[in-house]
Design an enzyme around this catalytic site. Structure first.
Site: not given
Ligand code: ATP
Ligand code: MG
Length: 572
Positions: A47, A274, A284
């Protein structure tokens, strides 16, 4: 696709064995049984509401890695931009730069969920027509109240039995902008008493009168993540939709939505744990707080766990890929020790960094028996691990700097460096003896008067003389004066955002995470140093030129990592 798995070990290295884990096993099995016609298509769906962090790197290495390892496979980069309020093109650009820097390539397969807004809307109409979705006028509070709990079934919305025609009419008017934010939602009609709360008529669309960074004012209804994500996957022909464990409970909804729609080859969602990394935060939202409250200098502050921060700090793409490989892919959530990441970068830099001399906290030394005005050029090997890096000349003269730490007026036991009357070897040069300590009125040391054994240089008569300590030094008239920044962990505790005391994560910021040394004296060759090449300041640590604040001829250096794990010693 130009993803080349052999490039992951660097030029000239033997191809490493492909990693193996439960997801790769599933994919191998699917290829063997010709599921999805033998195709493998993965995606990385960030995102664009922040910079990528090291957790995203895990997902990138997994998704793009799988594409690289299987011939004919590919990985899409998809911006999951369905929540316009928090998204920005700055993030879209930084995400692409970071994925490429990590060494991956989406080829022609860059997509935006917002490109599917029209299709997503059409599919919603199909659901309404099939009696599988309805417009609900409940407020968000009523929606929450009636959803129930895992043990108490939900209560059906009073709007659940609207006719198809009425639903079609109101949904069209929602799109046309007739209603204010939050007035109505489109909900799936599934099962209000399902043990899985995500199946209790979840929202599919919400009203948001907000402009979108790509579609402008075209839309005032936006699809919910769970609805948009599975359909985006299906539209793109994704075969394996890999996400983190918290989406496991959403999987029945993912499958349900796709089953209602005319897709034949449906993607399979697979969840993995994760990455949680010690001594940092990864959400984020929290990283944004650090940026907005000026607790760091920006998303690319070298202390941030972002890819941009790690890059600026001097981490290499190879070290991050190695780290991701080493931690592997599992179903179990845990906390990864940050020392694993630090080890990976040390290991990589040890192979590639040029060895140089830099004195961080200088004391001046005059070598009283060395001729005034004489300058010798000493040969120094750039990288003993890599003969192709060649050698360079390092000037030596009557005035040099040594490290404050390498001198003790009253030496402690087992201190084998310089002290009054004692001897030490100067790296690449002579054995030096301290004859006199010059102090100012306040008693601070201003200079050491020393002599050298003029026969003790390599090849000289006394070169083999046994001396316990060797220290680094820099010729004073040739020195490059530079700012050096020493970075340390951003937080003082392993789990700043999950601390049992319930304190805000910002209370655990490490107030010593940045130390700026303005008067470091570095060997002459570093005056021309440019970003991109790693250096090992011998005995001190790994450094890089800061790509952001340096100017030509005036480099500023960031410490990427110390030579040893200083925290390992500090913990009792
Ligand atoms: P945040 O919690 O930091 O906002 P998010 O999951 O909302 O992270 P996205 O931009 O949706 O962030 O993440 C893109 C991809 O990266 C998704 O497929 C998510 O599963 C993966 N991802 C995000 N954080 C992690 C992590 N800590 N470890 C592994 N994969 C991750
Ligand atoms: Mg997300």
């Amino acid at each position: 696709m130009s993803n080349d798995p052999t490039s992951m070990t660097g030029p000239g290295a033997a191809p490493a064995a492909a990693p193996s884990d439960f997801i790769r096993d599933i994919i191998a099995e699917d290829i063997a049984t010709n599921k999805h016609g033998g195709k493998v298509v993965t995606r990385f769906p960030p995102e664009p509401n922040g910079y990528l962090h090291i957790g995203h790197a895990k997902s990138i290495c997994l998704n793009f890695g799988i594409a690289a390892e299987n011939s004919g496979a590919r990985c899409h980069l998809r911006f999951d931009d369905t929540n316009p309020a928090r998204e920005d093109v700055e993030y879209v650009d930084s995400i692409q730069a970071d994925v490429q820097w990590l060494g991956f390539n989406w080829g022609d397969h860059k997509y935006y969920a917002s490109d599917y807004f029209e299709q997503l809307y059409e599919y919603a109409i199909l659901l309404i027509k099939a009696g599988k979705a309805y417009v609900c006028d409940q407020t968000p509070e009523e929606f929450k109240r009636d959803r129930g709990t895992p043990t108490i079934p939900g209560t059906p919305s009073p709007w659940r039995d609207r006719t198809v025609d009425e639903n079609l009419d109101i949904f069209a008017r929602m799109r046309a902008g007739e209603f204010p934010d939050g007035a109505r939602t489109l909900r799936a009609k599934i099962d209000m008493s399902s043990p899985n709360i995500h199946l209790r008529d979840p929202g599919l669309y919400r009203i948001r009168h907000v402009e979108h960074h790509r579609t402008g004012a075209a839309w005032c209804i936006y699809p919910i993540y769970d609805y948009a994500h599975c359909i985006s996957d299906a539209i793109e022909g994704i075969t394996h939709s890999i996400c983190t464990l918290e989406f496991e409970v959403h999987r029945p909804l993912y499958d349900w939505i796709l089953l209602q729609l005319p897709f034949t080859d449906r993607p399979r969602q697979i969840e993995f744990a994760r990455l949680n990394l010690g001594y940092t935060v990864m959400s984020k939202r929290k990283l944004l707080q650090l940026v907005e409250e000026n607790l760091v200098s920006g998303w690319n502050d070298p202390r941030m766990p972002t890819i941009a921060g790690l890059r600026r700090r001097g981490f290499t793409p190879e070290s991050i890929r190695q780290f991701c490989k080493r931690i592997g892919v599992t179903k179990y959530n845990g906390l990864t020790d940050i020392a694993v990441l630090e080890y990976a970068v040390r290991e990589d830099l040890n192979k590639h960094a040029w060895r140089v001399m830099g004195v961080l906290r200088p004391i001046r030394v005059e070598i009283t028996n060395y001729p005034v005005g004489q300058v010798e050029m000493l040969q120094a090997v750039n990288n003993p691990e890599d003969p192709s890096a060649g050698s360079r000349e390092v000037p030596f003269s009557r005035h040099i700097y040594i490290e404050q730490d390498d001198f003790m007026e009253v030496p402690a036991k087992k201190f084998f460096r310089l002290s009054p009357g004692g001897e030490v070897r100067l790296r690449y040069a002579y054995i030096m003896k301290c004859e006199q300590v010059i102090k100012d009125e306040a008693g601070n040391i201003v200079e050491l008067k020393c002599t050298v054994d003029l026969d003790s240089k390599s090849g000289g008569a006394t070169a083999g003389r046994k001396i316990k300590g060797t220290i680094h030094w820099v010729s004073a008239p040739h020195a490059c004066s530079a700012e050096v920044r020493l970075y340390d962990r951003l937080f003082t505790v392993p789990e700043p955002d999950g601390d049992a005391s319930g304190k805000d994560f910002k209370q655990f910021l490490n107030s010593n995470s940045l130390e700026v040394l303005s008067h470091a004296k570095l060997e002459q060759s570093l005056a021309e140093a440019v970003p991109g090449r790693p250096y090992q300041f011998e005995r001190v640590g790994y450094f890089c030129v800061d790509a952001w604040d340096s100017s030509p001829g005036e480099p500023k250096f960031n410490r990427t990592i110390g030579l040893k794990d200083a925290w390992a010693k500090a913990t009792p």
